[in-house]
Write a protein that holds these residues in place. Structure first.
Motif, PDB file in Angstrom:
ATOM      1  N   GLY A 119       0.861  -1.183   0.000  1.00 24.93           N
ATOM      2  CA  GLY A 119       0.000   0.000   0.000  1.00 24.93           C
ATOM      3  C   GLY A 119       0.888   1.220   0.000  1.00 24.93           C
ATOM      4  N   PRO A 120       1.419   1.598  -1.170  1.00 19.74           N
ATOM      5  CA  PRO A 120       2.463   2.642  -1.221  1.00 19.74           C
ATOM      6  C   PRO A 120       2.028   3.956  -0.566  1.00 19.74           C
ATOM      7  CG  PRO A 120       2.239   1.557  -3.357  1.00 19.74           C
ATOM      8  CD  PRO A 120       1.103   1.071  -2.507  1.00 19.74           C
ATOM      9  N   GLY A 121       0.778   4.399  -0.817  1.00 24.66           N
ATOM     10  CA  GLY A 121       0.329   5.662  -0.227  1.00 24.66           C
ATOM     11  C   GLY A 121       0.207   5.589   1.288  1.00 24.66           C
ATOM     12  N   LEU A 122       0.039   4.379   1.806  1.00 27.93           N
ATOM     13  CA  LEU A 122      -0.134   4.180   3.255  1.00 27.93           C
ATOM     14  C   LEU A 122       1.154   3.687   3.905  1.00 27.93           C
ATOM     15  CD1 LEU A 122      -3.554   2.352   2.912  1.00 27.93           C
ATOM     16  CD2 LEU A 122      -3.218   4.674   3.774  1.00 27.93           C
ATOM     17  N   LYS A 123       2.245   3.627   3.112  1.00 24.88           N
ATOM     18  CA  LYS A 123       3.517   3.067   3.607  1.00 24.88           C
ATOM     19  C   LYS A 123       3.260   1.718   4.275  1.00 24.88           C
ATOM     20  CE  LYS A 123       5.345   7.706   4.346  1.00 24.88           C
ATOM     21  NZ  LYS A 123       5.684   8.716   5.330  1.00 24.88           N
ATOM     22  N   GLN A 149      -6.040   1.470  -0.588  1.00 22.43           N
ATOM     23  CA  GLN A 149      -5.579   0.820  -1.810  1.00 22.43           C
ATOM     24  C   GLN A 149      -4.428  -0.140  -1.526  1.00 22.43           C
ATOM     25  OE1 GLN A 149      -3.722   2.910  -5.254  1.00 22.43           O
ATOM     26  NE2 GLN A 149      -5.693   2.588  -6.279  1.00 22.43           N
ATOM     27  N   ALA A 150      -4.345  -1.179  -2.356  1.00 25.67           N
ATOM     28  CA  ALA A 150      -3.238  -2.136  -2.254  1.00 25.67           C
ATOM     29  C   ALA A 150      -2.951  -2.702  -3.640  1.00 25.67           C
ATOM     30  CB  ALA A 150      -3.583  -3.256  -1.286  1.00 25.67           C
ATOM     31  N   ARG A 151      -1.702  -3.097  -3.850  1.00 22.88           N
ATOM     32  CA  ARG A 151      -1.353  -3.722  -5.130  1.00 22.88           C
ATOM     33  C   ARG A 151      -0.406  -4.890  -4.870  1.00 22.88           C
ATOM     34  NH1 ARG A 151       3.767  -2.424  -6.964  1.00 22.88           N
ATOM     35  NH2 ARG A 151       4.796  -0.676  -5.931  1.00 22.88           N
ATOM     36  N   VAL A 152      -0.524  -5.878  -5.736  1.00 23.97           N
ATOM     37  CA  VAL A 152       0.307  -7.078  -5.621  1.00 23.97           C
ATOM     38  C   VAL A 152       1.621  -6.851  -6.370  1.00 23.97           C
ATOM     39  CG1 VAL A 152       0.498  -9.505  -6.315  1.00 23.97           C
ATOM     40  CG2 VAL A 152      -1.666  -8.627  -5.376  1.00 23.97           C
ATOM     41  N   GLN A 153       2.725  -7.314  -5.773  1.00 22.67           N
ATOM     42  CA  GLN A 153       4.011  -7.346  -6.484  1.00 22.67           C
ATOM     43  C   GLN A 153       4.622  -8.726  -6.286  1.00 22.67           C
ATOM     44  OE1 GLN A 153       7.027  -4.012  -6.697  1.00 22.67           O
ATOM     45  NE2 GLN A 153       8.198  -5.419  -5.419  1.00 22.67           N
ATOM     46  N   VAL A 154       5.102  -9.318  -7.363  1.00 25.79           N
ATOM     47  CA  VAL A 154       5.734 -10.635  -7.302  1.00 25.79           C
ATOM     48  C   VAL A 154       7.115 -10.540  -7.929  1.00 25.79           C
ATOM     49  CG1 VAL A 154       5.562 -13.077  -7.923  1.00 25.79           C
ATOM     50  CG2 VAL A 154       3.476 -11.759  -7.492  1.00 25.79           C
ATOM     51  N   ARG A 155       8.103 -11.126  -7.253  1.00 27.92           N
ATOM     52  CA  ARG A 155       9.462 -11.145  -7.784  1.00 27.92           C
ATOM     53  C   ARG A 155       9.954 -12.578  -7.880  1.00 27.92           C
ATOM     54  NH1 ARG A 155      11.483  -7.443  -3.170  1.00 27.92           N
ATOM     55  NH2 ARG A 155      13.630  -7.780  -3.833  1.00 27.92           N
ATOM     56  N   LEU A 156      10.674 -12.849  -8.971  1.00 27.34           N
ATOM     57  CA  LEU A 156      11.400 -14.116  -9.061  1.00 27.34           C
ATOM     58  C   LEU A 156      12.776 -13.869  -8.448  1.00 27.34           C
ATOM     59  CD1 LEU A 156      11.678 -17.060 -10.120  1.00 27.34           C
ATOM     60  CD2 LEU A 156      12.645 -16.087 -12.208  1.00 27.34           C
ATOM     61  N   ILE A 157      13.013 -14.456  -7.299  1.00 23.99           N
ATOM     62  CA  ILE A 157      14.331 -14.312  -6.657  1.00 23.99           C
ATOM     63  C   ILE A 157      15.329 -15.219  -7.379  1.00 23.99           C
ATOM     64  CG2 ILE A 157      15.631 -14.474  -4.494  1.00 23.99           C
ATOM     65  CD1 ILE A 157      13.467 -12.328  -4.427  1.00 23.99           C
ATOM     66  N   HIS A 158      14.969 -16.515  -7.521  1.00 21.44           N
ATOM     67  CA  HIS A 158      15.808 -17.467  -8.262  1.00 21.44           C
ATOM     68  C   HIS A 158      14.913 -18.437  -9.014  1.00 21.44           C
ATOM     69  CE1 HIS A 158      19.592 -16.381  -6.354  1.00 21.44           C
ATOM     70  NE2 HIS A 158      19.153 -16.674  -5.166  1.00 21.44           N
ATOM     71  N   SER A 267      -4.701  -5.675 -11.283  1.00 21.80           N
ATOM     72  CA  SER A 267      -4.879  -4.232 -11.071  1.00 21.80           C
ATOM     73  C   SER A 267      -4.922  -3.941  -9.575  1.00 21.80           C
ATOM     74  CB  SER A 267      -6.189  -3.764 -11.707  1.00 21.80           C
ATOM     75  OG  SER A 267      -6.142  -4.015 -13.096  1.00 21.80           O
ATOM     76  N   PRO A 268      -4.557  -2.707  -9.162  1.00 16.74           N
ATOM     77  CA  PRO A 268      -4.651  -2.355  -7.739  1.00 16.74           C
ATOM     78  C   PRO A 268      -6.071  -2.595  -7.225  1.00 16.74           C
ATOM     79  CG  PRO A 268      -3.413  -0.689  -8.923  1.00 16.74           C
ATOM     80  CD  PRO A 268      -3.957  -1.626  -9.960  1.00 16.74           C
ATOM     81  N   ILE A 269      -6.185  -2.988  -5.965  1.00 16.95           N
ATOM     82  CA  ILE A 269      -7.494  -3.289  -5.379  1.00 16.95           C
ATOM     83  C   ILE A 269      -7.817  -2.278  -4.283  1.00 16.95           C
ATOM     84  CG2 ILE A 269      -7.272  -5.759  -5.865  1.00 16.95           C
ATOM     85  CD1 ILE A 269      -6.820  -6.031  -2.714  1.00 16.95           C
ATOM     86  N   GLN A 270      -9.091  -2.189  -3.949  1.00 14.31           N
ATOM     87  CA  GLN A 270      -9.555  -1.319  -2.869  1.00 14.31           C
ATOM     88  C   GLN A 270     -10.030  -2.212  -1.722  1.00 14.31           C
ATOM     89  OE1 GLN A 270      -9.083   1.896  -3.553  1.00 14.31           O
ATOM     90  NE2 GLN A 270      -9.607   2.536  -1.474  1.00 14.31           N
ATOM     91  N   ILE A 271      -9.531  -1.950  -0.519  1.00 12.44           N
ATOM     92  CA  ILE A 271      -9.949  -2.727   0.666  1.00 12.44           C
ATOM     93  C   ILE A 271     -10.849  -1.829   1.510  1.00 12.44           C
ATOM     94  CG2 ILE A 271      -9.146  -4.044   2.676  1.00 12.44           C
ATOM     95  CD1 ILE A 271      -6.376  -4.216   1.222  1.00 12.44           C
ATOM     96  N   ARG A 272     -12.068  -2.314   1.782  1.00  7.00           N
ATOM     97  CA  ARG A 272     -13.046  -1.486   2.518  1.00  7.00           C
ATOM     98  C   ARG A 272     -13.103  -1.908   3.979  1.00  7.00           C
ATOM     99  NH1 ARG A 272     -15.972  -5.364  -0.296  1.00  7.00           N
ATOM    100  NH2 ARG A 272     -17.311  -6.649   1.048  1.00  7.00           N
ATOM    101  N   MET A 273     -13.374  -0.910   4.841  1.00  2.14           N
ATOM    102  CA  MET A 273     -13.551  -1.183   6.262  1.00  2.14           C
ATOM    103  C   MET A 273     -14.831  -1.978   6.466  1.00  2.14           C
ATOM    104  SD  MET A 273     -12.251   2.405   7.934  1.00  2.14           S
ATOM    105  CE  MET A 273     -13.567   2.442   9.101  1.00  2.14           C
ATOM    106  N   ALA A 274     -14.876  -2.762   7.533  1.00  3.48           N
ATOM    107  CA  ALA A 274     -16.095  -3.511   7.856  1.00  3.48           C
ATOM    108  C   ALA A 274     -17.204  -2.526   8.202  1.00  3.48           C
ATOM    109  CB  ALA A 274     -15.816  -4.441   9.028  1.00  3.48           C
ATOM    110  N   ALA A 275     -18.442  -2.887   7.847  1.00  3.23           N
ATOM    111  CA  ALA A 275     -19.584  -1.991   8.083  1.00  3.23           C
ATOM    112  C   ALA A 275     -19.748  -1.696   9.569  1.00  3.23           C
ATOM    113  CB  ALA A 275     -20.848  -2.628   7.525  1.00  3.23           C
TER     114      ALA A 275
END
Length: 529
Positions: A119-123, A149-158, A267-275
């Protein structure tokens, strides 16, 4: 000149156990796969190394580099249909298909992928779980722990093929580095030889000198110097990195296919607070931090650059006064590598009244000491002894962890912090298991004689990506660390996840942001909420 005085009282009746002197050893004194008798101290999990260090089979690429896993062509996608928003406290799941450089799906597993939800904007950031289905497909799962907001990142280390190289070298090579031993005679003349964890790795054509740790029975070997006796060893330093790869291995471990981000698949996703809730974080009520708590998966996450533990209620110590209040009356013994020394340096720099005392030691090996006399705080760090890659240091200053622990009375004011890993990736796993056997026995003895002693294990962090210190080795080291201490009342600081949760480049010596959060976890165990 500042001077250091040591007072040693000798009681006439006491039995003094003198360490057996070094002796010349024959070339067959030690086989690297032998397990010494004190491995009986190890918990059952460590006795069966093959189960503990299981990794999916990694068939080679038959010399065809294009058949190895590619970070450019491997893809991932959502497991189910995309949603407009996702519920806080739920999970996001994805499917990753590994492909080779020709774009063909892989039919076996064994790749080392690292997945993060950021969540880059939220550090903010949390490590995702990567499940290897061993058929070229991987299931990714991310807990949704903050609103926004949140986004997935995947890296191939090896690639699995690169892991195959690492695994072969780890299992088959006795050592991928060597060390220097400095001997000094009565006239001051010096002789330098190669030293290592077993006699063969000293390269000695003739006899070797063997050094046995008086507490743990750990062995160390040096080629016998040309003229000086074995007991004239006075200095130790790093030596050489040994050539252990062929060009094809090096191509599989090259920078252009190592630690590379996969093309964005979600795509980036939006996470909503519980009602019903009003919190923007998914933190269930938690226990105070104490040793012996079960591990959580993941162990925590970052939000606004602050680490939130998921196994206990961590605290933030952002001021020098809050740190002093916590450490008052405590003697802290840190024994480990330079990533643990960073904690000592952070506290020294953060708390102006915690004054370093010049013990005229080599900074890389220690001992280092800082004191705060009005609050009764003593902060010690020293290196974990052989095998230690460092500038030249006096051998007398290189104490084994077991040796240091055997000299501690322990008690409610004593905190022991152990941090081992980075210096053991250059040897087969049996070397680290042997070391852990002695340390585990010493920790068990310390807790038996004084159960109120707090013992904290810092897991090894991410960093190196080479044949001498890859993250793949570090993962195995951490499995061994967790298993060795699983049944003892110790606390863990999961530096692996704390260094792999944010969009920061991996660094064997993490930056201040991460170190400050690691130290906050340490202090949360010393002074639970």
């Amino acid at each position: 000149h500042s001077q250091i005085l040591y007072f040693i009282l000798s009681l006439p009746d006491s039995t003094i156990h003198r360490p057996p002197g070094p002796r010349a050893a024959s070339k067959s004194a030690c086989k690297p796969t032998e397990y010494p008798s004190h491995l009986s101290f190890l918990p059952q999990e460590l006795a069966n190394l093959t189960h503990l260090l299981y990794w999916p089979p990694t068939p080679g690429d038959e010399g065809d580099i294009l058949a190895s896993t590619s970070p450019q062509t491997s893809t991932y996608r959502l497991r189910g249909p995309a949603q407009a928003s996702y519920a806080l406290g739920g999970y996001l799941e994805a499917i990753l298909v590994a492909r080779d450089h020709r774009g063909r799906p892989k039919t076996h597993g064994g790749d080392l992928f690292r997945a993060q939800l950021l969540g880059p904007g939220l550090k903010a950031g949390v490590p995702g779980d990567v499940q290897d289905l061993e058929n070229g497909t991987y299931l990714l799962s991310f807990p949704l722990l903050w609103a926004g907001q949140a986004r997935v990142q995947v890296r191939l280390i090896h690639s699995s093929e690169a892991v195959g190289v690492l695994r072969r070298i780890w299992r088959e090579k006795r050592a991928t580095v060597d060390f220097r031993g400095y001997f000094r005679g009565p006239t001051g003349a010096e002789e330098t030889v190669i030293c290592n964890v077993d006699p063969q790795s000293t390269g000695a054509k003739g006899p070797t000198c063997q050094y046995r740790d008086v507490v743990s029975s750990e062995l160390w070997f040096c080629a016998q110097p040309p003229t000086l006796p074995c007991n004239s060893l006075v200095g130790h330093s790093s030596g050489s990195y040994l050539k252990v790869t062929v060009p094809h291995d090096e191509a599989l471990l090259a920078w252009n296919v190592t630690d590379k981000v996969l093309p964005q698949g979600i795509s980036p996703i939006q996470i909503r607070m519980a009602a019903t809730g009003n919190s923007s974080l998914a933190l269930s009520p938690q226990l105070p931090c104490r040793p012996g708590l079960p591990a959580s998966k993941p162990s925590g996450f970052y939000h606004q650059d602050v680490w939130h533990s998921l196994s206990c209620s961590g605290r933030s110590f952002s001021t020098a006064d809050s740190i002093l209040g916590c450490l008052a009356g405590h003697v802290i013994h840190m024994i480990g590598d330079s990533t643990l020394r960073q904690w000592w340096e952070y506290l020294r720099d953060k708390v102006p009244s915690l004054k370093p005392v010049d013990l005229h030691a080599i900074h890389q090996a220690g001992p280092l000491m800082a004191v705060e006399t009005t609050r009764g705080i003593v902060l010690n760090w020293r290196a974990h002894g052989w095998p230690l890659r460092c500038l030249r240091a006096p051998v007398a200053s290189l104490h084994s962890v077991a040796q240091e622990l055997s000299g501690l009375a322990g008690g409610p004011h004593t905190v022991v912090v152990l941090g081992l890993g980075a210096h053991f990736t250059t040897f087969p796993p049996s070397i680290f298991v042997r070391r852990l056997a002695g340390i585990r026995a010493a920790v068990a003895a310390l807790l038996a004689r004084e159960p109120r002693t707090l013992v904290i294990i810092k897991l090894a962090n991410t960093g190196y990506k080479s044949v001498y210190g890859s993250d793949w080795f570090t993962l195995q080291i951490n499995r061994l660390l967790r298993a060795a201490f699983a049944d003892l009342r110790v606390a863990f600081v999961d530096a692996w996840e704390m260094t792999s949760s944010l969009a920061l480049p991996d660094n064997i010596h993490p930056g201040r942001l991460i170190v400050s959060n690691e130290v906050d976890v340490l202090l949360s165990f010393i002074c639970p909420a």
